[in-house]
Design a protein around this motif. Structure first.
Motif, mmCIF file in Angstrom:
data_model
loop_
_atom_site.group_PDB
_atom_site.id
_atom_site.type_symbol
_atom_site.label_atom_id
_atom_site.label_comp_id
_atom_site.label_asym_id
_atom_site.label_seq_id
_atom_site.Cartn_x
_atom_site.Cartn_y
_atom_site.Cartn_z
ATOM 1 N N GLN A 4 -7.320 12.211 0.250
ATOM 2 C CA GLN A 4 -6.304 11.202 0.505
ATOM 3 C C GLN A 4 -6.456 10.079 -0.509
ATOM 4 O O GLN A 4 -7.555 9.615 -0.758
ATOM 5 C CB GLN A 4 -6.458 10.644 1.925
ATOM 6 C CG GLN A 4 -5.447 9.607 2.313
ATOM 7 C CD GLN A 4 -4.052 10.175 2.504
ATOM 8 O OE1 GLN A 4 -3.892 11.256 3.022
ATOM 9 N NE2 GLN A 4 -3.052 9.435 2.087
ATOM 10 N N HIS A 5 -5.366 9.665 -1.094
ATOM 11 C CA HIS A 5 -5.356 8.564 -2.045
ATOM 12 C C HIS A 5 -4.522 7.424 -1.477
ATOM 13 O O HIS A 5 -3.496 7.651 -0.849
ATOM 14 C CB HIS A 5 -4.733 8.983 -3.384
ATOM 15 C CG HIS A 5 -5.496 10.033 -4.102
ATOM 16 N ND1 HIS A 5 -6.595 9.759 -4.870
ATOM 17 C CD2 HIS A 5 -5.325 11.364 -4.173
ATOM 18 C CE1 HIS A 5 -7.060 10.877 -5.383
ATOM 19 N NE2 HIS A 5 -6.310 11.868 -4.970
ATOM 20 N N TYR A 6 -4.967 6.209 -1.730
ATOM 21 C CA TYR A 6 -4.222 5.017 -1.356
ATOM 22 C C TYR A 6 -4.131 4.151 -2.604
ATOM 23 O O TYR A 6 -5.131 3.937 -3.289
ATOM 24 C CB TYR A 6 -4.944 4.221 -0.274
ATOM 25 C CG TYR A 6 -5.292 5.030 0.948
ATOM 26 C CD1 TYR A 6 -4.376 5.164 1.989
ATOM 27 C CD2 TYR A 6 -6.526 5.654 1.062
ATOM 28 C CE1 TYR A 6 -4.698 5.916 3.120
ATOM 29 C CE2 TYR A 6 -6.851 6.399 2.184
ATOM 30 C CZ TYR A 6 -5.932 6.526 3.205
ATOM 31 O OH TYR A 6 -6.250 7.254 4.315
ATOM 32 N N THR A 7 -2.965 3.658 -2.913
ATOM 33 C CA THR A 7 -2.809 2.781 -4.064
ATOM 34 C C THR A 7 -2.282 1.440 -3.582
ATOM 35 O O THR A 7 -1.307 1.375 -2.849
ATOM 36 C CB THR A 7 -1.835 3.383 -5.095
ATOM 37 O OG1 THR A 7 -2.395 4.602 -5.581
ATOM 38 C CG2 THR A 7 -1.621 2.429 -6.263
ATOM 39 N N GLN A 31 -6.806 1.904 -6.963
ATOM 40 C CA GLN A 31 -6.677 3.169 -6.239
ATOM 41 C C GLN A 31 -7.918 3.417 -5.392
ATOM 42 O O GLN A 31 -9.034 3.248 -5.859
ATOM 43 C CB GLN A 31 -6.503 4.302 -7.237
ATOM 44 C CG GLN A 31 -6.351 5.664 -6.588
ATOM 45 C CD GLN A 31 -6.030 6.714 -7.622
ATOM 46 O OE1 GLN A 31 -4.968 6.685 -8.218
ATOM 47 N NE2 GLN A 31 -6.948 7.624 -7.841
ATOM 48 N N ASP A 51 3.581 9.584 0.722
ATOM 49 C CA ASP A 51 4.694 8.634 0.825
ATOM 50 C C ASP A 51 5.746 8.998 -0.221
ATOM 51 O O ASP A 51 5.411 9.420 -1.327
ATOM 52 C CB ASP A 51 4.226 7.196 0.555
ATOM 53 C CG ASP A 51 3.385 6.622 1.679
ATOM 54 O OD1 ASP A 51 3.280 7.270 2.738
ATOM 55 O OD2 ASP A 51 2.835 5.519 1.484
ATOM 56 N N ALA A 67 0.421 5.600 0.102
ATOM 57 C CA ALA A 67 -0.532 6.672 0.399
ATOM 58 C C ALA A 67 0.026 8.015 -0.049
ATOM 59 O O ALA A 67 1.243 8.196 -0.158
ATOM 60 C CB ALA A 67 -0.831 6.721 1.899
ATOM 61 N N THR A 68 -0.887 8.953 -0.303
ATOM 62 C CA THR A 68 -0.483 10.305 -0.652
ATOM 63 C C THR A 68 0.530 10.787 0.375
ATOM 64 O O THR A 68 0.335 10.616 1.569
ATOM 65 C CB THR A 68 -1.699 11.252 -0.638
ATOM 66 O OG1 THR A 68 -2.710 10.716 -1.474
ATOM 67 C CG2 THR A 68 -1.328 12.646 -1.114
ATOM 68 N N ARG A 120 -8.293 -3.138 3.783
ATOM 69 C CA ARG A 120 -7.737 -1.795 4.021
ATOM 70 C C ARG A 120 -8.848 -0.810 4.369
ATOM 71 O O ARG A 120 -8.691 0.018 5.269
ATOM 72 C CB ARG A 120 -6.965 -1.332 2.786
ATOM 73 C CG ARG A 120 -6.283 -0.006 2.942
ATOM 74 C CD ARG A 120 -5.111 -0.093 3.881
ATOM 75 N NE ARG A 120 -4.352 1.142 3.813
ATOM 76 C CZ ARG A 120 -3.674 1.641 4.805
ATOM 77 N NH1 ARG A 120 -3.605 0.992 5.947
ATOM 78 N NH2 ARG A 120 -3.019 2.767 4.679
ATOM 79 N N TRP A 156 0.847 -1.199 0.000
ATOM 80 C CA TRP A 156 0.000 0.000 0.000
ATOM 81 C C TRP A 156 0.873 1.236 0.000
ATOM 82 O O TRP A 156 1.875 1.298 0.709
ATOM 83 C CB TRP A 156 -0.902 0.015 1.237
ATOM 84 C CG TRP A 156 -2.052 -0.911 1.092
ATOM 85 C CD1 TRP A 156 -2.135 -2.192 1.555
ATOM 86 C CD2 TRP A 156 -3.265 -0.655 0.401
ATOM 87 N NE1 TRP A 156 -3.334 -2.741 1.191
ATOM 88 C CE2 TRP A 156 -4.049 -1.819 0.489
ATOM 89 C CE3 TRP A 156 -3.772 0.450 -0.289
ATOM 90 C CZ2 TRP A 156 -5.321 -1.908 -0.075
ATOM 91 C CZ3 TRP A 156 -5.031 0.358 -0.852
ATOM 92 C CH2 TRP A 156 -5.793 -0.813 -0.746
ATOM 93 N N PHE A 208 5.147 7.183 -3.531
ATOM 94 C CA PHE A 208 3.787 7.200 -4.083
ATOM 95 C C PHE A 208 3.807 7.412 -5.588
ATOM 96 O O PHE A 208 3.148 6.691 -6.335
ATOM 97 C CB PHE A 208 2.958 8.290 -3.391
ATOM 98 C CG PHE A 208 1.503 8.296 -3.774
ATOM 99 C CD1 PHE A 208 0.667 7.268 -3.369
ATOM 100 C CD2 PHE A 208 0.965 9.337 -4.512
ATOM 101 C CE1 PHE A 208 -0.676 7.274 -3.693
ATOM 102 C CE2 PHE A 208 -0.377 9.351 -4.844
ATOM 103 C CZ PHE A 208 -1.206 8.316 -4.433
#
Length: 154
Positions: free
Chosen positions: A47-50, A64, A18, A15-16, A104, A13, A21
């Motif tokens: 907030q974005h999580y990939t 995403q 990081d 996250a924005t 998640r 994972w 990222f």
């Protein structure tokens, strides 16, 4: 956060904010045509999580999540850009990735996950507990039909 799935395969994972990222987005680019690449809008403060499934240090699947807040103040995650690279399709990675996304979202205490499913993928999402809401719509550029779906997380 790295989660080992099986030998040489892990979900990682990002996250924005990081440091890596943007790197993972570049690694995911080979999965998508240029018009569909994973690229959060830097002007958007959400907030974005990939999630990336990595096998032998190569990204083979990704998705995403974008944090959104409904008018009621409830927090949801929007799932988009979920794909598996062609050579790895039909090997179970799509299921692994969606299970990781649901885990998640639960960990982040989201009330649910929203997504727009291609019509041919509706049964797949139903098998993971998603239900349809609203109607179908047609993408203005591609002409692809989509169905909005939701999974409420208890």
């Amino acid at each position: 956060m790295l989660i080992q799935i099986k030998p040489n395969v892990a979900v990682q994972w990002f996250a924005t904010g990081d440091s890596d990222f943007n790197t993972v987005h570049q690694l995911c680019d080979w999965i998508f045509p240029a018009s569909e690449r994973v690229s959060p809008d830097p002007a958007n403060p959400q907030q974005h999580y990939t999630a990336a499934i990595i096998q032998f240090q190569k990204v083979i699947a990704c998705g995403q999540l974008t944090a959104i807040t409904a008018g009621s103040g409830r927090r949801y995650l929007q799932l988009s850009k979920m794909a598996v690279a062609r050579p790895f399709m039909y090997c179970g990675y799509r299921d692994m990735l969606l299970r990781a996304v649901i885990a998640r979202a639960t960990q982040l205490r989201a009330e649910g996950i929203l997504l727009s499913a291609r019509l041919e993928a509706i049964e797949f999402y139903r098998s993971h507990g998603f239900v349809e809401f609203a109607g179908t719509y047609q993408h203005a550029i591609s002409g692809v039909q989509y169905q909005q779906m939701i999974l409420l997380i208890a």
